[in-house]
Design an enzyme around this catalytic site. Structure first.
Site, PDB file in Angstrom:
ATOM      1  N   ASP A  13       0.816  -1.222   0.000  1.00  0.00           N
ATOM      2  CA  ASP A  13       0.000   0.000   0.000  1.00  0.00           C
ATOM      3  C   ASP A  13       0.845   1.266   0.000  1.00  0.00           C
ATOM      4  OD1 ASP A  13      -2.265  -1.670   0.212  1.00  0.00           O
ATOM      5  OD2 ASP A  13      -1.978  -1.780   2.376  1.00  0.00           O
ATOM      6  N   LYS A  16       2.305   2.120  -5.110  1.00  0.00           N
ATOM      7  CA  LYS A  16       3.054   1.648  -6.276  1.00  0.00           C
ATOM      8  C   LYS A  16       2.257   1.806  -7.565  1.00  0.00           C
ATOM      9  CE  LYS A  16       3.481  -2.381  -4.357  1.00  0.00           C
ATOM     10  NZ  LYS A  16       2.988  -2.103  -3.001  1.00  0.00           N
ATOM     11  N   GLY A  40      -3.937  -4.532  -4.465  1.00  0.00           N
ATOM     12  CA  GLY A  40      -4.947  -3.525  -4.816  1.00  0.00           C
ATOM     13  C   GLY A  40      -4.206  -2.278  -5.252  1.00  0.00           C
ATOM     14  N   HIS A  41      -4.017  -2.123  -6.545  1.00  0.00           N
ATOM     15  CA  HIS A  41      -3.251  -0.976  -7.051  1.00  0.00           C
ATOM     16  C   HIS A  41      -4.192   0.048  -7.666  1.00  0.00           C
ATOM     17  CE1 HIS A  41       0.670  -3.524  -7.444  1.00  0.00           C
ATOM     18  NE2 HIS A  41       0.183  -3.489  -6.230  1.00  0.00           N
ATOM     19  N   GLN A 209       2.351  -5.935  -3.136  1.00  0.00           N
ATOM     20  CA  GLN A 209       2.647  -6.007  -1.692  1.00  0.00           C
ATOM     21  C   GLN A 209       3.952  -5.231  -1.433  1.00  0.00           C
ATOM     22  OE1 GLN A 209       1.887  -9.375  -3.224  1.00  0.00           O
ATOM     23  NE2 GLN A 209      -0.172  -8.587  -2.994  1.00  0.00           N
TER      24      GLN A 209
HETATM   25  P1  IMP Z   1      -2.456 -12.813   1.561  1.00  0.00           P
HETATM   26  O1  IMP Z   1      -1.467 -12.245   0.596  1.00  0.00           O
HETATM   27  O2  IMP Z   1      -3.880 -12.592   1.137  1.00  0.00           O
HETATM   28  O3  IMP Z   1      -2.181 -14.236   1.919  1.00  0.00           O
HETATM   29  O4  IMP Z   1      -2.299 -11.992   2.951  1.00  0.00           O
HETATM   30  C1  IMP Z   1      -1.128 -12.096   3.753  1.00  0.00           C
HETATM   31  C2  IMP Z   1      -0.786 -10.768   4.396  1.00  0.00           C
HETATM   32  O5  IMP Z   1      -0.386  -9.858   3.388  1.00  0.00           O
HETATM   33  C3  IMP Z   1      -1.958 -10.090   5.114  1.00  0.00           C
HETATM   34  O6  IMP Z   1      -1.446  -9.385   6.239  1.00  0.00           O
HETATM   35  C4  IMP Z   1      -2.480  -9.108   4.091  1.00  0.00           C
HETATM   36  O7  IMP Z   1      -3.130  -8.017   4.686  1.00  0.00           O
HETATM   37  C5  IMP Z   1      -1.193  -8.696   3.428  1.00  0.00           C
HETATM   38  N1  IMP Z   1      -1.385  -8.228   2.047  1.00  0.00           N
HETATM   39  C6  IMP Z   1      -1.589  -8.967   0.958  1.00  0.00           C
HETATM   40  N2  IMP Z   1      -1.699  -8.200  -0.127  1.00  0.00           N
HETATM   41  C7  IMP Z   1      -1.534  -6.939   0.284  1.00  0.00           C
HETATM   42  C8  IMP Z   1      -1.519  -5.681  -0.384  1.00  0.00           C
HETATM   43  O8  IMP Z   1      -1.655  -5.573  -1.608  1.00  0.00           O
HETATM   44  N3  IMP Z   1      -1.326  -4.594   0.403  1.00  0.00           N
HETATM   45  C9  IMP Z   1      -1.130  -4.683   1.749  1.00  0.00           C
HETATM   46  N4  IMP Z   1      -1.137  -5.827   2.405  1.00  0.00           N
HETATM   47  C10 IMP Z   1      -1.330  -6.951   1.693  1.00  0.00           C
END
Ligand code: IMP
Length: 415
Positions: A13, A16, A40-41, A209
């Site tokens: 977040d 990017k 989520g971009h 991420q």
């Molecule tokens: P997962 O990727 O859905 O398995 O989530 C694992 C961890 O990564 C969790 O803490 C999510 O909130 C975090 N996470 C996954 N994708 C994002 C992102 O795009 N932005 C921020 N946190 C993320």
């Protein structure tokens, strides 16, 4: 040869999406190389907010979207985002590596099940099936995009997954139909990207991420299930390290985190609530409130080191306007010792007590005022904002070349 990588330096977040959009404007291709629809971009064009989960946000600039083999693909999202691009006048089909694994309905179910089992120690995943899709891939029972085009072998592969998990995979007829629809674009992406780089074409590699969510280098187990750091560009895209000429780190002017896990500079007070509201810190994918805190230099130093970051894009500087005293964590106290670099070990990091410097803030500016700053450039930034940026540059030993002062494209200052 212009391969440019964009890497998040915090817990995701960082903004990017916007930076990728800006840098993709003169690029031929923009590539998602890890993760899936958990990302989520956002790109804001003329006040219209475009959200991308699966396609690279840079494709809103017209650069050709690509999805590399190290991602886990949700085809229905791809379809939706092709429509999203159409709605802004971009008619394109993404190039998808035939080797990318897909996320199946069963993966989303398993994601929720594991979170329930973890109970109070839940990761707080996006429930997009990311962990189970990657674990099936590592178990070598994953289904690749190209398998969807081969109904003969698909059946036995599905049976293997069902036998292993003792659950039905769910209806994947829709996936097969979608793959057939995309069949002209399912390709040997590795060859295309290498050829195009050799021909001098600019390619943006858009990370998802952030570094601290990397499965190896992040705050395990509170991480995502892919490598979010620079190495993933090479392994996922089949592009060698010498083909990347620039590595850009994106960081927010403060820190946020979604989901559970260590967060040394977290603000659990009213100051944090104010920052959350001002920065609209709610997840793009899940809508969850993000945890917020001051800037954490030791963690950023670590991220910069392991990614070989060349320069930094700093985002959301405008959000700090109106805060009287701004803190920056410049080092940690760990067991009575001063430490400048975050330790690559969560248990030690959990013991870190932030050591802060206090800086004078600057007045809150309206959006219109920030717009004017963006037009006028660096000199028009509030004096204390410039000092804030320059101190960060010194602390991180890297130039900050781009400063974003509003969500919309155009609301940024080059230094
Ligand atoms: P997962 O990727 O859905 O398995 O989530 C694992 C961890 O990564 C969790 O803490 C999510 O909130 C975090 N996470 C996954 N994708 C994002 C992102 O795009 N932005 C921020 N946190 C993320």
């Amino acid at each position: 040869m212009t391969g440019v990588a964009i890497i998040g330096l915090q817990w995701g977040d960082e903004g990017k999406g916007k930076i990728s959009y800006l840098l993709s404007r003169d690029a031929e291709y923009v590539v998602r190389f890890q993760g899936g629809a958990n990302a989520g971009h956002t790109v804001v064009l003329d006040d219209r907010e475009l959200r991308f989960n699966m396609l690279p946000a840079g494709s809103a600039s017209g650069a050709k979207p690509c999805i590399a083999s190290g991602t886990v693909v949700d085809l229905s999202e791809v379809l939706e985002e092709i429509e999203l691009l159409k709605s802004i006048g971009i008619s394109t089909q993404p190039l998808i590596s035939r080797n990318a694994c897909i996320v199946l309905p069963i993966h989303k179910e398993l994601d929720s099940m594991i979170e329930q089992i973890r109970s109070s120690e839940a990761i707080g995943t996006t429930r997009r099936g990311i962990g189970p899709a990657y674990s099936d891939k590592a178990l070598r029972i994953g289904i690749k995009i190209e398998d969807l085009l081969d109904s003969g072998s698909l059946k036995s592969k599905i049976k293997l997954i069902e036998d292993f998990h003792k659950l039905p995979v769910g209806d994947i007829e829709e996936w097969v139909k979608l793959a057939e629809k995309f069949s002209g674009n399912i390709c040997d992406l590795e060859i295309i990207l290498n050829d195009e780089l050799d021909r001098g074409k600019k390619i943006i590699f858009e990370g998802a991420q952030g570094t601290l969510l990397d499965i190896d280098q992040g705050t395990y187990p509170y991480v995502t299930s892919s490598n979010t750091t620079i190495g993933a560009v090479f392994t996922s895209c089949g592009v060698g390290p010498r083909k990347i000429s620039e590595i850009i780190g994106v960081m927010k002017a403060y820190t946020t985190r979604v989901g559970a896990g260590v967060f040394p500079t977290e603000l659990k007070n009213r100051e944090g609530d104010i920052l959350r509201e001002k920065g609209r810190e709610y997840g793009t994918t899940t809508g969850r409130p993000r945890r917020v805190g001051w800037l954490d230099i030791p963690l950023l130093r670590y991220s910069i080191m392991i990614n070989s970051i060349d320069w930094i894009a700093l985002t959301k500087l405008d959000v700090l306007g109106g805060i009287r005293k701004i803190k920056i964590c410049i080092e940690y106290d760990i067991n009575g010792e001063r430490v400048e670099m975050a330790p690559p070990n969560v248990r030690t990091l959990e013991k870190a007590k932030p050591v802060y410097i206090h800086l004078d803030g600057w007045s809150a500016l309206t959006r219109e005022e920030w717009k004017k700053v963006a037009v006028k450039g660096w000199d028009a930034l509030p004096e204390n904002a410039k000092i804030y940026i320059e101190i960060i540059e010194k602390l991180l030993s890297r130039p900050i070349k781009l400063v974003s002062v509003g969500a919309s494209a155009g609301m940024e200052v080059a230094k």
